[in-house]
Design a protein around this motif. Structure first.
Motif, mmCIF file in Angstrom:
data_model
loop_
_atom_site.group_PDB
_atom_site.id
_atom_site.type_symbol
_atom_site.label_atom_id
_atom_site.label_comp_id
_atom_site.label_asym_id
_atom_site.label_seq_id
_atom_site.Cartn_x
_atom_site.Cartn_y
_atom_site.Cartn_z
ATOM 1 N N TRP A 164 0.833 -1.205 0.000
ATOM 2 C CA TRP A 164 0.000 0.000 0.000
ATOM 3 C C TRP A 164 0.863 1.247 0.000
ATOM 4 C CZ3 TRP A 164 -4.739 0.841 -1.398
ATOM 5 C CH2 TRP A 164 -5.643 -0.212 -1.393
ATOM 6 N N ALA A 165 1.954 1.243 0.753
ATOM 7 C CA ALA A 165 2.858 2.397 0.775
ATOM 8 C C ALA A 165 3.462 2.628 -0.609
ATOM 9 C CB ALA A 165 3.966 2.184 1.802
ATOM 10 N N ALA B 216 10.425 -0.986 2.187
ATOM 11 C CA ALA B 216 9.406 -1.318 3.177
ATOM 12 C C ALA B 216 9.431 -2.818 3.502
ATOM 13 C CB ALA B 216 8.024 -0.910 2.672
#
Length: 98
Positions: free
Chosen positions: A64-65, A93
Motif C-alpha cells: 500500500w505504501a 518497506a
C-alpha cells in the motif's frame, strides 16, 4: 522438454497471434470510428487495472505504501519515475518493516 516450457511457448504464440490478428482486422478499415479508437486507447489502462487491483486488494502495508508513493509520483513525473519510486519504496518497506 518440460511442460512449463511448452506452456510458455503456447502463451507467447497466443499473444503474438492475438496482436497480429487485431492489427490485421483494424488495418482492413480505411478509417476507424472515433468511439472504436477511444475504446482501443483505453485498453492499456484497463489491462493495468486488472493487474494492479487484485494485488492491491490482498496487499499488506508495504504494498500500500508503494502504491500510494507511485500514485503521488505519477501526478508529477513520468512512467519510469513512477515505477522506480514505487519499486524503491516496496523494496525498502519489505526490507525494514517485515
Amino acid at each position: 522438454m518440460s511442460t512449463t516450457f511448452w506452456i510458455i511457448i503456447a502463451g507467447a504464440v497466443a499473444t503474438y497471434l492475438t496482436r497480429v490478428g487485431g492489427h490485421l482486422v483494424i488495418s482492413r478499415f480505411d478509417n476507424v470510428h472515433p468511439r472504436v479508437e477511444a475504446g482501443l486507447n483505453a485498453v492499456p489502462a484497463a489491462v493495468l487495472t486488472t493487474l494492479v487491483a487484485p494485488a492491491a486488494l490482498g496487499a499488506g502495508p508495504a504494498e500500500w505504501a508503494a502504491l500510494i508513493v507511485a500514485a503521488a509520483v505519477s501526478l508529477r513525473g513520468g512512467l519510469m519515475s513512477m515505477f522506480l519510486a514505487g519499486a524503491a519504496v516496496l523494496i525498502l518497506a519489505r526490507q525494514f518493516a517485515e
